[in-house]
Design an enzyme around this catalytic site. Structure first.
Site, PDB file in Angstrom:
ATOM      1  N   PHE A 192      11.028 -11.365  45.221  1.00 15.42           N
ATOM      2  CA  PHE A 192      11.449 -12.307  44.190  1.00 15.42           C
ATOM      3  C   PHE A 192      11.468 -11.684  42.807  1.00 15.42           C
ATOM      4  CE2 PHE A 192       6.977 -12.696  43.323  1.00 15.42           C
ATOM      5  CZ  PHE A 192       6.853 -13.282  42.070  1.00 15.42           C
ATOM      6  N   LYS A 193      10.777 -10.557  42.628  1.00 19.60           N
ATOM      7  CA  LYS A 193      10.767  -9.897  41.318  1.00 19.60           C
ATOM      8  C   LYS A 193      12.173  -9.491  40.879  1.00 19.60           C
ATOM      9  CE  LYS A 193       6.319 -10.057  42.125  1.00 19.60           C
ATOM     10  NZ  LYS A 193       5.402  -8.939  42.231  1.00 19.60           N
ATOM     11  N   ASP A 194      13.082  -9.295  41.837  1.00 17.97           N
ATOM     12  CA  ASP A 194      14.455  -8.915  41.497  1.00 17.97           C
ATOM     13  C   ASP A 194      15.149  -9.974  40.650  1.00 17.97           C
ATOM     14  OD1 ASP A 194      14.587  -6.435  42.938  1.00 17.97           O
ATOM     15  OD2 ASP A 194      14.856  -7.534  44.806  1.00 17.97           O
ATOM     16  N   THR A 206       6.437  -5.315  42.323  1.00 19.73           N
ATOM     17  CA  THR A 206       6.982  -5.202  40.969  1.00 19.73           C
ATOM     18  C   THR A 206       7.496  -3.801  40.680  1.00 19.73           C
ATOM     19  OG1 THR A 206       5.621  -6.982  40.070  1.00 19.73           O
ATOM     20  CG2 THR A 206       6.413  -5.339  38.518  1.00 19.73           C
ATOM     21  N   ARG A 251       9.990 -11.800  31.665  1.00 24.39           N
ATOM     22  CA  ARG A 251       9.866 -11.901  33.122  1.00 24.39           C
ATOM     23  C   ARG A 251       9.375 -13.287  33.533  1.00 24.39           C
ATOM     24  NH1 ARG A 251       6.994  -8.568  37.011  1.00 24.39           N
ATOM     25  NH2 ARG A 251       6.428  -9.986  38.695  1.00 24.39           N
TER      26      ARG A 251
END
Length: 470
Positions: free
Chosen positions: A112-114, A145, A227
């Site tokens: 999900f960091k993308d 990450t 972020r």
């Protein structure tokens, strides 16, 4: 919109300056000075939007048009999602009895960091190119990450990146996604310690204001306010996807929780929309978040416990500082006091008023390895789903808490199981786990990481890497 430090010593920062920062100079971390509440009419208009379209509406709320225009943000978002595996960018699948799985892992690194980092990397590139300024990005990662951060800036003309990961505490795919990158602006270090251990030299370097200014240091893990802000979009998207224009419903989210940036984004989404979202911090055996929300005491319990859900193997989630800020309605003096207590005594006790506020919309739930693996097995046998161990932690929490409840809920799936094949096999699942074709080179590529060993001065090594990049 302007930004401040949770401890009150830094105020009035622009969005550009905020995303070019790491820890604030007073030791705190950054948040918006205020968050507007969207009118219900606006939310109803948003209900028909796709995920990328919703990003184009929400992100400009946090970014002054004089810094990055709405048109520029739109172009960045379009470019950011080109390499995602599904055109919708994120998915939503019914699991059972009203409980849905929110698929956040369709980006190029399978995590999900993308979602946020693909956008943040391009924002940084735009700002830095305009300013003709070069920065060094420091990232400590417990698993996912690092690779998403590297991908967001690899080959950049304006940014070097240094990533520290805990040696032997990430999966093979997680490691290879970082260590096989051969780019002149990328350095990766395997640290002989835990994710909490490697955060210490990073925090210490950021506390040296002169060094930070000299080398233009910043970060793009969830220390970076951009972020966290960008991650609030999928909370709003899923609520509107399930309820449409009916804005009076309650939607619980079950969130795999490590450094607590993801649940912080949920708090921002609640404040931005005034939608009734209930946030469950699902944790593994490193259960400081669930203990804190249950008792009010925030105190690490021994060393980090390695688990199959390694991105959550964190004993001291630094976003606790942001959560305290929101729970206290922006009381910087109180946040500073509690964080000083933590830094000097190793713990703090949350005031009763804040505990009562937290109980209204947030709770924790701890899941051990046996229950995590059994949920992976159950999802596969009964629902023909293969899930990662982080998702399984949140799904176990959801099933246990909900029992016979059939009202809507969303378990956030934060990584593809293809990154955790050994955990899938440990759960007794023999079915093939498909990897994206773009990963086919990983196991045959040369690794380029360096090491930080026990007994060495990690802060000195980090400073040397900053001063003498590749």
């Amino acid at each position: 919109m302007k930004f401040l430090s949770t401890r009150g010593g830094v105020t009035g920062l622009s969005f550009e300056d905020a995303i070019l920062s790491g820890y604030a100079k007073d030791g705190g971390i950054l948040l918006p000075e205020s968050i507007p509440e969207m009118p219900e009419a606006t939310l109803r208009e948003w209900a028909s939007l796709s995920y990328p379209e919703l990003c184009k509406e929400i992100l400009p709320i946090f970014i002054d048009d004089s810094e990055i225009s709405k048109e520029e943000i739109g172009a960045i978002i379009d470019k950011s999602f080109l390499e995602f595996e599904v055109p919708e960018v994120v998915g939503l699948t019914l699991f059972r009895k009203g409980l849905h799985i929110g698929e956040l892992y369709h980006g190029p690194t399978g995590a999900f960091k993308d979602l946020a980092l693909s956008i943040l990397g391009q924002c940084l590139e735009l700002v830095l190119s305009r300013r003709k300024r070069r920065v060094t990005i420091l990232v400590g990662t417990s698993g996912d990450t690092g690779s998403a951060a590297i991908r967001s800036v690899r080959g950049s003309e304006w940014a070097n990146i240094i990533v520290l990961y805990p040696d032997k505490m990430v999966s093979e795919v997680q490691r290879l996604q970082m260590t096989t990158v051969d780019a002149p602006n990328v350095q990766v270090f395997a640290v002989e310690g835990t994710s909490d251990d490697l955060d210490v030299p990073i925090r210490n370097v950021f506390r040296d204001a002169g060094f930070v200014d000299k080398h233009q240091l910043c970060s793009i893990n969830s220390i970076n306010v951009g972020r966290v802000l960008f991650q609030c979009v999928h909370y709003v998207y899923y609520y509107l996807k399930l309820f449409g224009t009916d804005l009076d419903q309650v939607l619980p989210f079950y969130i795999p929780t490590g450094a607590a940036g993801h649940i912080t984004a949920g708090c921002i989404a609640r404040q931005l929309t005034n939608l009734d979202m209930y946030l469950v911090a699902a944790v593994n055996e490193n259960d400081i978040m669930s203990r804190w929300l249950e008792t009010g005491r925030f105190e690490a319990r021994g060393d980090v416990i390695p688990t199959s859900s390694n991105a959550m193997d964190i004993q001291v989630p630094y976003n606790i500082e942001r959560l305290l800020y929101y729970l206290s309605n922006g009381d910087c003096a109180l946040v500073k006091k509690l964080m000083t207590d933590l830094e000097t005594t190793g713990r703090f006790d949350m005031p009763l008023k804040l505990r009562q506020e937290a109980y209204e919309f947030m709770r924790g739930y701890s899941v051990d390895e046996g229950n995590r693996l059994s949920m992976m097995e159950y999802a596969n046998e009964c629902h023909e789903l293969i899930i990662c161990p982080h998702t399984a932690t949140a799904l176990r929490a959801a099933v246990d808490i909900r029992k016979h409840d059939s009202s809507p809920g969303v378990c956030l799936a934060t990584a593809t199981p293809a990154k955790f094949v050994s955990a899938v096999r440990k759960a007794g699942i023999t079915a093939e786990v498909l990897e994206p074709a773009s990963w086919s080179h990983l196991k045959t590529s040369k690794e380029h990481d360096k090491r930080m060993c026990k007994g060495e001065d990690w802060e000195a090594l980090l400073r040397q890497a900053i001063e003498h990049p590749n």
